[in-house]
Write a protein that holds these residues in place. Structure first.
Motif, PDB file in Angstrom:
ATOM      1  N   THR A 281       0.850  -1.186   0.000  1.00 28.77           N
ATOM      2  CA  THR A 281       0.000   0.000   0.000  1.00 28.77           C
ATOM      3  C   THR A 281       0.889   1.240   0.000  1.00 28.77           C
ATOM      4  O   THR A 281       1.794   1.371   0.830  1.00 28.77           O
ATOM      5  CB  THR A 281      -0.917   0.018   1.241  1.00 28.77           C
ATOM      6  N   TYR A 282       0.628   2.157  -0.929  1.00 29.96           N
ATOM      7  CA  TYR A 282       1.422   3.377  -1.081  1.00 29.96           C
ATOM      8  C   TYR A 282       0.596   4.596  -0.685  1.00 29.96           C
ATOM      9  O   TYR A 282      -0.629   4.603  -0.846  1.00 29.96           O
ATOM     10  CB  TYR A 282       1.908   3.514  -2.526  1.00 29.96           C
ATOM     11  N   GLN A 283       1.285   5.598  -0.163  1.00 30.91           N
ATOM     12  CA  GLN A 283       0.643   6.844   0.230  1.00 30.91           C
ATOM     13  C   GLN A 283       0.868   7.870  -0.884  1.00 30.91           C
ATOM     14  O   GLN A 283       2.003   8.254  -1.151  1.00 30.91           O
ATOM     15  CB  GLN A 283       1.208   7.349   1.554  1.00 30.91           C
ATOM     16  N   LEU A 284      -0.197   8.284  -1.520  1.00 34.60           N
ATOM     17  CA  LEU A 284      -0.117   9.141  -2.702  1.00 34.60           C
ATOM     18  C   LEU A 284      -0.503  10.576  -2.353  1.00 34.60           C
ATOM     19  O   LEU A 284      -1.588  10.826  -1.814  1.00 34.60           O
ATOM     20  CB  LEU A 284      -1.036   8.604  -3.795  1.00 34.60           C
ATOM     21  N   LYS A 285       0.403  11.509  -2.660  1.00 36.20           N
ATOM     22  CA  LYS A 285       0.143  12.940  -2.464  1.00 36.20           C
ATOM     23  C   LYS A 285       0.323  13.643  -3.799  1.00 36.20           C
ATOM     24  O   LYS A 285       1.345  13.495  -4.461  1.00 36.20           O
ATOM     25  CB  LYS A 285       1.110  13.536  -1.434  1.00 36.20           C
ATOM     26  N   LEU A 286      -0.697  14.423  -4.175  1.00 38.47           N
ATOM     27  CA  LEU A 286      -0.667  15.139  -5.438  1.00 38.47           C
ATOM     28  C   LEU A 286      -0.899  16.623  -5.194  1.00 38.47           C
ATOM     29  O   LEU A 286      -1.646  17.005  -4.290  1.00 38.47           O
ATOM     30  CB  LEU A 286      -1.748  14.612  -6.384  1.00 38.47           C
ATOM     31  N   SER A 287      -0.282  17.462  -6.007  1.00 41.55           N
ATOM     32  CA  SER A 287      -0.464  18.909  -5.848  1.00 41.55           C
ATOM     33  C   SER A 287      -0.180  19.602  -7.173  1.00 41.55           C
ATOM     34  O   SER A 287       0.391  19.018  -8.100  1.00 41.55           O
ATOM     35  CB  SER A 287       0.454  19.455  -4.747  1.00 41.55           C
ATOM     36  N   LYS A 288      -0.568  20.871  -7.225  1.00 47.95           N
ATOM     37  CA  LYS A 288      -0.366  21.690  -8.424  1.00 47.95           C
ATOM     38  C   LYS A 288       0.049  23.084  -7.995  1.00 47.95           C
ATOM     39  O   LYS A 288      -0.587  23.691  -7.125  1.00 47.95           O
ATOM     40  CB  LYS A 288      -1.649  21.744  -9.252  1.00 47.95           C
ATOM     41  N   VAL A 289       1.130  23.585  -8.603  1.00 47.26           N
ATOM     42  CA  VAL A 289       1.675  24.900  -8.288  1.00 47.26           C
ATOM     43  C   VAL A 289       1.875  25.656  -9.598  1.00 47.26           C
ATOM     44  O   VAL A 289       2.310  25.073 -10.595  1.00 47.26           O
ATOM     45  CB  VAL A 289       3.013  24.783  -7.533  1.00 47.26           C
ATOM     46  N   GLY A 290       1.560  26.948  -9.587  1.00 42.68           N
ATOM     47  CA  GLY A 290       1.717  27.763 -10.785  1.00 42.68           C
ATOM     48  C   GLY A 290       2.805  28.812 -10.633  1.00 42.68           C
ATOM     49  O   GLY A 290       3.089  29.281  -9.521  1.00 42.68           O
ATOM     50  N   VAL A 291       3.418  29.179 -11.747  1.00 47.13           N
ATOM     51  CA  VAL A 291       4.359  30.293 -11.801  1.00 47.13           C
ATOM     52  C   VAL A 291       3.975  31.168 -12.990  1.00 47.13           C
ATOM     53  O   VAL A 291       3.492  30.674 -14.007  1.00 47.13           O
ATOM     54  CB  VAL A 291       5.824  29.826 -11.933  1.00 47.13           C
ATOM     55  N   GLY A 292       4.173  32.465 -12.862  1.00 46.68           N
ATOM     56  CA  GLY A 292       3.813  33.367 -13.941  1.00 46.68           C
ATOM     57  C   GLY A 292       2.310  33.556 -14.046  1.00 46.68           C
ATOM     58  O   GLY A 292       1.574  33.419 -13.061  1.00 46.68           O
ATOM     59  N   ALA A 293       1.849  33.861 -15.253  1.00 48.84           N
ATOM     60  CA  ALA A 293       0.422  34.105 -15.499  1.00 48.84           C
ATOM     61  C   ALA A 293      -0.293  32.798 -15.829  1.00 48.84           C
ATOM     62  O   ALA A 293       0.336  31.785 -16.138  1.00 48.84           O
ATOM     63  CB  ALA A 293       0.258  35.095 -16.641  1.00 48.84           C
ATOM     64  N   ASN A 294      -1.630  32.843 -15.730  1.00 45.51           N
ATOM     65  CA  ASN A 294      -2.481  31.720 -16.139  1.00 45.51           C
ATOM     66  C   ASN A 294      -2.127  30.427 -15.396  1.00 45.51           C
ATOM     67  O   ASN A 294      -2.014  29.357 -16.002  1.00 45.51           O
ATOM     68  CB  ASN A 294      -2.386  31.497 -17.656  1.00 45.51           C
ATOM     69  N   ALA A 295      -1.968  30.549 -14.089  1.00 44.97           N
ATOM     70  CA  ALA A 295      -1.660  29.359 -13.293  1.00 44.97           C
ATOM     71  C   ALA A 295      -2.821  28.381 -13.275  1.00 44.97           C
ATOM     72  O   ALA A 295      -2.632  27.187 -13.034  1.00 44.97           O
ATOM     73  CB  ALA A 295      -1.298  29.765 -11.870  1.00 44.97           C
ATOM     74  N   GLY A 296      -4.036  28.869 -13.541  1.00 45.03           N
ATOM     75  CA  GLY A 296      -5.186  27.988 -13.631  1.00 45.03           C
ATOM     76  C   GLY A 296      -5.812  27.694 -12.284  1.00 45.03           C
ATOM     77  O   GLY A 296      -5.453  28.262 -11.254  1.00 45.03           O
ATOM     78  N   ASP A 297      -6.761  26.778 -12.301  1.00 45.45           N
ATOM     79  CA  ASP A 297      -7.503  26.383 -11.107  1.00 45.45           C
ATOM     80  C   ASP A 297      -7.788  24.903 -11.204  1.00 45.45           C
ATOM     81  O   ASP A 297      -7.341  24.234 -12.144  1.00 45.45           O
ATOM     82  CB  ASP A 297      -8.792  27.197 -11.003  1.00 45.45           C
TER      83      ASP A 297
END
Length: 537
Positions: A281-297
C-alpha cells in the motif's frame, strides 16, 4: 643645422612610432585575450549563482505544494562586467527564464484499497481511484543564458522536482528526486505561463493551485498491473535509476524487506515510467503549483466520505458524518453539496473548511433500512444525481450513499443495556468468538461522544448464530456513562466509524478522563466473550 642633428630627430620619431605600435599591439592582445578570459570567469560565476537560484526556486515550489504558503525567490537573469578604461566590453550577459509544456504525469493502476485487509477500505474514494489512468499536465521551468564568452554554458532546467544542467554532451543533475520516499509517492504538477528575459533579478512567486493536504492509500488490485508513475522528462531511465539509487529508493531485485519499492524504470516516448512493487500500500500525495500568469484552477472531481455514518443507527438518534468534495489531486475544493435521507432527516450541513462538510443524520422512529444520499450535482444533471430520487446512484464519483439498518431502541441513551440473556462483562465459553478488530476507541469532548473506528467480531464455533453485541463506556470511577446494543446475526459482524453518545444527554465528556470501553458479544447458545479498551480523551 648639421646632418647629425637631423639623424637624431629621425631616430626619435621612429622610436615613438615603434612604442605606439607596441601599445596598440598590447591593447589589442589585452582586448582579444585578457578581457574575454576575465569576462568568461564573470559569466561562469554568474551561471553558478543562477544554478543555485533555480535550486531555490525548486525548494519554493515544493514548499508551496506542501504548505500552500508562497515563498518568493529571486533569479539573477544577468550580470555586469567591470568597467574598463581602455578596453571595450560586450553587451552585459543576460538570460531568459521560461516555462515549456512538458506533457502529462500519469498515475496508473492505482486503486484506493489496502490489499492486506478484506473488502474495500475506501469505497467512495475507490469510485474515482479504481485502477484507471489519471493524468496531470505539467511544465518545465528553464533558464537559458546569453553569454558572450562562456560558450559551453548549460541550460538549467527544473522538472518533476529535479534541477539539472543540460549540456551539449548530456545532462548533469543538481538535486535529488522528491517523487519517491519509501511508500510515499509525491507528485507536483507545474502550471503557468512565464517568459522573462533581461539582465536584472526576477522575483518568482509560486502560486498554490491545489495544495497536498490529503494523502490517499493506493495499491494494485490486479496481478501483473503494478502501480506505476509516468514522468514526462528529458532525463533518461538510467539517470532516474541513479537518482533513485542515491536516495535509496531503487530496488531492482524487488526485495520486499529493504524499504525500497521502485523495482523497474523504463524509458518511454517523452519520459520514463517508474514501476512499484506489488502487494504494497502506497501513500499518494498530489499537488499543483503555478508560476507566472495563467496558473489555472482545479475543478471538483469526486465526493468521498471523510467520517462515515454508522451502519446500525438507533431509532430517533442523531449521528454525524463528514464528506469531502475533492479535485483530481485529492485535495478539498469548495462546491455546493446537498444531502438527504430516504426515511430519516438530514438538515443543511456545516462547512468545516472549503470542500469539507459536516452533516447530522437523525434516524426515523421505526427500524428497518434507510439510505442517506449526498451529491455536489443536482437533479438537473439526471435522476442518478437527485438525492431524493430512488434512482440515485451512489457509485457515481460525484455522489456518496450511506446504507444503514435502523435498530429498535433496546435500552437507555445509546440504545442498549436492557433485557435479554446477553450480559456485559461475561465470558461464557469465549473461544466461541473472535474479535478481529476493536480499534480506535477515542473520547471526543467536543461534540461529547466516543468513537470506535472499527469493530469486527466473528463466530468461531461453526453454527453462525451471533445474536448481540453490547458496549458499555465507564469513567474512572466505574460509572457507566453510555450503553449501546447492536442486534446481529450470522457468522460475522463488522462496522466502521461507530459513534456512541452519553446515556445522559447533559453529560459532558471530560478531557483528561480515562474511559474504559467494555464490549461483549453473545450468540444463540448463550456463549459470550468480553474485550476492553481504554482511552484518555
Amino acid at each position: 643645422m648639421s646632418f647629425r642633428d637631423a639623424d637624431r630627430a629621425v631616430t626619435v620619431q621612429i622610436g615613438a612610432v615603434i612604442l605606439l605600435g607596441f601599445l596598440v599591439i598590447s591593447l589589442s592582445l589585452y582586448q582579444a585575450t585578457v578581457v574575454p578570459d576575465q569576462n568568461k570567469r564573470i559569466e561562469f560565476e554568474h551561471n553558478q549563482r543562477v544554478q543555485a537560484d533555480l535550486q531555490g526556486v525548486r525548494n519554493a515550489i515544493l514548499g508551496t505544494a506542501a504548505t500552500g504558503s508562497s515563498a518568493p525567490t529571486g533569479v539573477e537573469l544577468g550580470t555586469a562586467y567591470p568597467s574598463r578604461v581602455v578596453a571595450v566590453n560586450p553587451a552585459p550577459p543576460s538570460g531568459t527564464l521560461s516555462t515549456t509544456d512538458l506533457g502529462a504525469i500519469e498515475v496508473r493502476n492505482a486503486t484506493a484499497d489496502d490489499p492486506a485487509t478484506p473488502g474495500t477500505d475506501y469505497p467512495e474514494t475507490a469510485d474515482f481511484w479504481n485502477g484507471s489512468t489519471h493524468s496531470y499536465p505539467t511544465k518545465s521551468l528553464a533558464y537559458q543564458p546569453n553569454y558572450a564568452n562562456y560558450g559551453n554554458a548549460p541550460k538549467t532546467i527544473f522538472e518533476n522536482g529535479v534541477v539539472f544542467n543540460r549540456f551539449r554532451s548530456g545532462n548533469v543533475t543538481q538535486t535529488g528526486q522528491p517523487v519517491v520516499s519509501g511508500r510515499r509517492i509525491s507528485v507536483v504538477a507545474l502550471s503557468g505561463d512565464l517568459s522573462r528575459g533581461g539582465t536584472g533579478t526576477l522575483t518568482l512567486d509560486p502560486q498554490p493551485v491545489s495544495v497536498s493536504t490529503r494523502t490517499i492509500s493506493v495499491s494494485n488490485t490486479t496481478a501483473g498491473e503494478n502501480v506505476s508513475v509516468f514522468l514526462p522528462t528529458r532525463l533518461s531511465a538510467d539517470t532516474w535509476k541513479d537518482l533513485l539509487n542515491e536516495s535509496g529508493e531503487y530496488d531492482p531485485d524487488a526485495n520486499a524487506t529493504n524499504g525500497a519499492y521502485v523495482y523497474r524504470v523504463e524509458d518511454r516516448s517523452n519520459g520514463v515510467e517508474l514501476y512499484f512493487e506489488a502487494g504494497t500500500t502506497y501513500q499518494l500525495k498530489l499537488s499543483k503549483v503555478g508560476v507566472g500568469a495563467n496558473a489555472g484552477d482545479t475543478d471538483p472531481a469526486y465526493l468521498t466520505s471523510a467520517e462515515g455514518l454508522t451502519t446500525s443507527p438507533f431509532e430517533g438518534r442523531t449521528y454525524p458524518f463528514v464528506v469531502e468534495a475533492r479535485d483530481k489531486y485529492n485535495n478539498p475544493i469548495g462546491v455546493q453539496v446537498n444531502a438527504s435521507a430516504n426515511r430519516g432527516t438530514v438538515p443543511p450541513g456545516t462547512v468545516l473548511e472549503p470542500g469539507r462538510y459536516r452533516y447530522e443524520y437523525t434516524a426515523p422512529d421505526s427500524d428497518g433500512p434507510d439510505w442517506v444520499n449526498v451529491s455536489y450535482r443536482s437533479a438537473a444533471d439526471g435522476a442518478e444525481y437527485d438525492i431524493t430520487d430512488p434512482a440515485f446512484n451512489g457509485s457515481k464519483i460525484e455522489n456518496v450513499q450511506y446504507a444503514v439498518m435502523v435498530q429498535g431502541a433496546t435500552g437507555g441513551g445509546g440504545g442498549g443495556g436492557g433485557g435479554g440473556v446477553c450480559t456485559v462483562g461475561t465470558n461464557n465459553n469465549p473461544t466461541a468468538f473472535q474479535f478481529n478488530n476493536l480499534d480506535g476507541f477515542n473520547s471526543k469532548p467536543s461534540p461529547d461522544r466516543w468513537d470506535i473506528s472499527q469493530v469486527n467480531v466473528q463466530d468461531q464455533d461453526g453454527d453462525n448464530d451471533l445474536s448481540e453485541l453490547k458496549f458499555e463506556i465507564a469513567d474512572e470511577g466505574g460509572v457507566v456513562r453510555a450503553t449501546y446494543t447492536v442486534q446481529i446475526s450470522g457468522q460475522q459482524y463488522q462496522d466502521k466509524n461507530l459513534r456512541i453518545d452519553p446515556d445522559d444527554s447533559t453529560y459532558d465528556v471530560q478531557s483528561g478522563e480515562i474511559y474504559t470501553l467494555t464490549a461483549t458479544v453473545c450468540d444463540g447458545d448463550g456463549n459470550s466473550r468480553t474485550e476492553t479498551r481504554q482511552d484518555s480523551s
